[in-house]
Design an enzyme around this catalytic site. Structure first.
Site, PDB file in Angstrom:
ATOM      1  N   GLU A 152     -35.112  59.279  18.787  1.00 47.64           N
ATOM      2  CA  GLU A 152     -34.496  57.965  18.604  1.00 47.64           C
ATOM      3  C   GLU A 152     -35.527  56.834  18.563  1.00 47.64           C
ATOM      4  O   GLU A 152     -35.481  55.897  19.366  1.00 47.64           O
ATOM      5  CB  GLU A 152     -33.459  57.724  19.709  1.00 47.64           C
ATOM      6  N   VAL A 153     -36.439  56.952  17.644  1.00 45.20           N
ATOM      7  CA  VAL A 153     -37.480  55.923  17.487  1.00 45.20           C
ATOM      8  C   VAL A 153     -36.894  54.798  16.640  1.00 45.20           C
ATOM      9  O   VAL A 153     -37.147  54.676  15.440  1.00 45.20           O
ATOM     10  CB  VAL A 153     -38.755  56.512  16.846  1.00 45.20           C
TER      11      VAL A 153
END
Length: 705
Positions: A152-153
């Site tokens: 989840e960058v």
């Protein structure tokens, strides 16, 4: 590949310490319990509870004292003595809120308003991450693997340096991600050549096999594919894992969930939901090709969705789920034998923590934290009850205890007395807040004074029952914010959905179409989640979601399932599946709802509707109900006694001040008009009901008007 790969392989329990960190004595107990239940490893995530030193000391929590170096070593000693491998998890790209929230590291953010994502272009950022990894691994000399996160960058590519980088021919977000993670993985290989590196897979999901193969990442990392949905897409997960294999990533892990993935504010864990998730993973494992070297499974137990969110379920409320999930993996299904093992290990008479009637009816011993679990289950049941809804919507609360009053800390003492009285009447068995806080403090490290979080508006309204929890606080969710579990129940961060039981891991963020179901009922569209429709495994809607081959179902041009039924009566059906309560508008015939409940084969709802119809018929047979109103006049000193002594069905409706001749120095009192009412059957089977003595007194007082 058979599902034995999960039954006999590594089973890591995720110990997330970034919220409500356990005391050492409680950690010792639960680590031993992990081993007793069948785990053989721990994926431990310290975040700000690790005793970073030097320039990184600022990363230590300032709301709790972090674990000492001696305690970190002690945790490992306990685990290794029980045959549990320790794998540290340190975020290195996304979810770095505990690092980037500090002003000293602000310049290392990809974009200024996203606290979680590191700018991949600044050398100082890589240096910072490598120093974090060095300090953690220095205290874990026996560990043979390290998890570097990288899930989840958010907002990657939105920073100015990234935008400039992306203008180069052939450059894209995928290559930007791969270049940074490869740099980190190579750094680890240089300093720890024998260390296996694991990473979350979601940022790889949209990439082609060739994109991954052409990167330098192959041979450096082992992807861990996570999916926490009870109805996860088996075929899609198998396809993803086969793609990683063809790209050269043959060693792979999978990750399930035993808690912390239902909604961001869930307080009580559902065992069945998480057992279903593991049953689906067993199906995935059995469908993999021999070329995939499945290393094992991590049973995640998220304590927060991220560093700044509220707590998810506490460990004492999740042990039933964890035990059930581990036994499901060991047995290959959730057999009766597996269920008996769960109850025996925990010393309870149930496999679900919400079943408090049987929670303490097990063996002579019980697991540590069971009393805390009982209190929270009772508390949540009370807060979600119809009585509490009525209490919150009462005249007293809405008129004299509004958000404005609570903010200014002002209230009429007379009304405060009534609110407290109502709260006690509706919640006579609720334990005092002091007991809850005491039980919390017995198991979890107490926060410093700076760690106390003010109760938000939707929790302050419960102040009359004196519930206030230490930070990290167990948030009692706002009813206005409640919805079907999943993305709809959590607010997106900067336009991205938060981690919440994705049902399809085909991309780094949740793909709405994989979790949400569109229904065309008689020409009216309804949108809900698979989880909602799958509440009743025997229902028509459950079979529809499972795409039962024996069920003849069609879809329209929008992809919605076509159901040839009356949409007017489908609303109560869907709402019942959402929250378990039967709510029928006055203009709807209960018989129509019953007909639909029977069509969709929801047995529990059929029973409820039949009971409702029977009750209404009984009331009708008792004759017409009349409402009698009285207007009473009283002085201020009489008001409390009058309201508190009302009975015989009389209800307080309205209080009207009619002023007074109050002057300083005399004893005149303010006067009020008090409107009360009651339902009255004038005749039942020809018998006239006489008012009681107390009712007569009220009538006499009303004659003053």
């Amino acid at each position: 590949m058979e599902s034995l790969a999960l039954s006999k392989g590594k089973k890591l329990v995720h110990l997330d310490l970034k919220g409500a960190p356990p005391r050492m004595n409680y950690l010792r107990e639960i680590i031993n319990l992990f081993a007793d239940l069948g785990a053989n490893g721990i994926l431990i995530e310290y975040e700000d509870m690790f005793p970073y030193e030097g320039e990184l000391k600022i990363l230590q929590s300032n709301s709790h004292p972090p674990y000492s170096r001696e305690e970190i070593i002690s945790i490992q000693d306990i685990a290794y003595s029980r045959g549990l491998e320790i794998i540290p998890l340190v975020q290195t790209f996304g979810h770095l809120e505990f690092v980037l929230k500090h002003s000293i590291f602000r310049k290392l953010r990809e974009v200024s308003h996203c606290l979680g994502t590191l700018n991949p272009h600044i050398k100082q950022g890589v240096t910072l991450v490598m120093e974090m990894l060095h300090q953690v691994m220095e205290l874990h000399p026996k560990s043979t693997a390290l998890h570097i996160g990288a899930d989840e960058v958010y907002m990657l590519g939105q920073g100015e340096q990234s935008k400039e980088w992306l203008t180069n021919p052939g450059y894209n977000i995928h290559k930007l991600f791969l270049s940074y993670i490869t740099k980190v993985a190579k750094g680890i290989r240089e300093s720890h050549p024998s260390l296996s590196v694991i990473m979350w897979d979601d940022m790889l999901r949209r990439m082609t096999s060739d994109t991954i193969k052409e990167s330098d990442l192959v041979g450096l990392v082992q992807p861990m594919l996570w999916d926490y949905s009870p109805v996860l897409d088996v075929a899609n997960n198998i396809q993803l894992m086969e793609k990683y294999r063809s790209a050269g990533l043959s060693k792979q892990w999978v990750a399930s969930s035993f808690k912390g993935s239902t909604t961001v504010y869930t307080c009580v864990t559902s065992t069945q939901r998480h057992v279903d998730n593991h049953l689906q993973w067993l199906r995935v494992a059995s469908g993999l090709s021999p070329g995939i070297d499945l290393q094992g499974i991590a049973l995640t137990g998220w304590q927060r969705y991220d560093h700044l969110s509220v707590l998810c379920e506490l460990m004492p409320l999740s042990l039933h789920s964890l035990a059930s999930c581990l036994q499901t993996l060991l047995h290959g299904s959730f057999t009766q034998e597996a269920q008996n093992k769960v109850m025996e290990a925990l010393g309870t008479g149930t496999i679900d923590v919400s079943d408090i009637e049987r929670l303490s009816k097990g063996s002579t011993c019980s697991y540590t934290g069971m009393k805390l679990a009982e209190i929270i289950v009772q508390l949540m049941a009370m807060l979600e009850s119809q009585e509490m809804r009525d209490f919150e919507s009462s005249m007293y609360v809405r008129g004299w205890f509004s958000p404005y009053h609570r903010q200014k800390k002002i209230i009429n003492p007379l009304i405060a007395e009534q609110i407290q009285k109502q709260a006690k009447i509706q919640n006579p068995s609720l334990p005092p807040a002091g007991i809850l806080k005491k039980k919390m403090a017995e198991l979890h490290i107490e926060p410093n004074a700076t760690g106390i979080i003010e109760q938000t508006e939707h929790r302050e309204i419960r102040a009359s029952v004196n519930v206030r929890l230490p930070s990290p606080t167990l948030v009692i969710p706002s009813r206005s914010g409640l919805s079907s579990p999943g993305v709809s129940g959590s607010r997106p961060v900067f336009g991205f959905p938060m981690k919440s039981n994705p049902s399809s891991p085909s991309e780094p963020t949740e793909k709405p179409g994989s979790r949400w179901v569109r229904l065309n009922v008689g020409g009216t569209y309804f949108i809900t989640t698979k989880q909602t429709l799958c509440r009743d495994p025997k229902s028509f809607l459950y079979r529809l979601c499972q795409e039962d081959p024996d069920l003849d179902s069609d879809k329209d041009e929008t992809g919605a399932y076509l159901i040839d039924r009356d949409p007017t009566y489908f609303g109560p059906i869907l709402n019942y599946l959402r929250h378990g309560k039967l709510i029928i508008n006055k203009n709807l015939a209960e018989e129509g709802v019953l007909e639909e409940a029977e069509f969709y084969n929801i047995a529990s709802l059929v029973r409820l509707v039949k009971e409702r119809i029977r009750d209404n018929e009984n009331r009708t047979s008792q004759g017409p109900v009349k409402h009698v109103y009285r207007v009473l006049q009283c002085q201020e000193e009489e008001l409390t006694q009058m309201v508190s002594t009302m009975s015989d069905g009389w209800k307080f409706e309205q209080l009207i001040s009619i002023g007074s001749s109050y002057n300083y120095g005399n004893e005149d009192q303010a006067e009020f008009l008090c409107v009360v009412s009651r339902e009255l059957n004038n005749s039942t089977n020809g018998i006239v009901i006489e008012p009681t003595e107390k009712a007569k007194i009220l009538q006499e007082r009303g004659s003053r008007m």
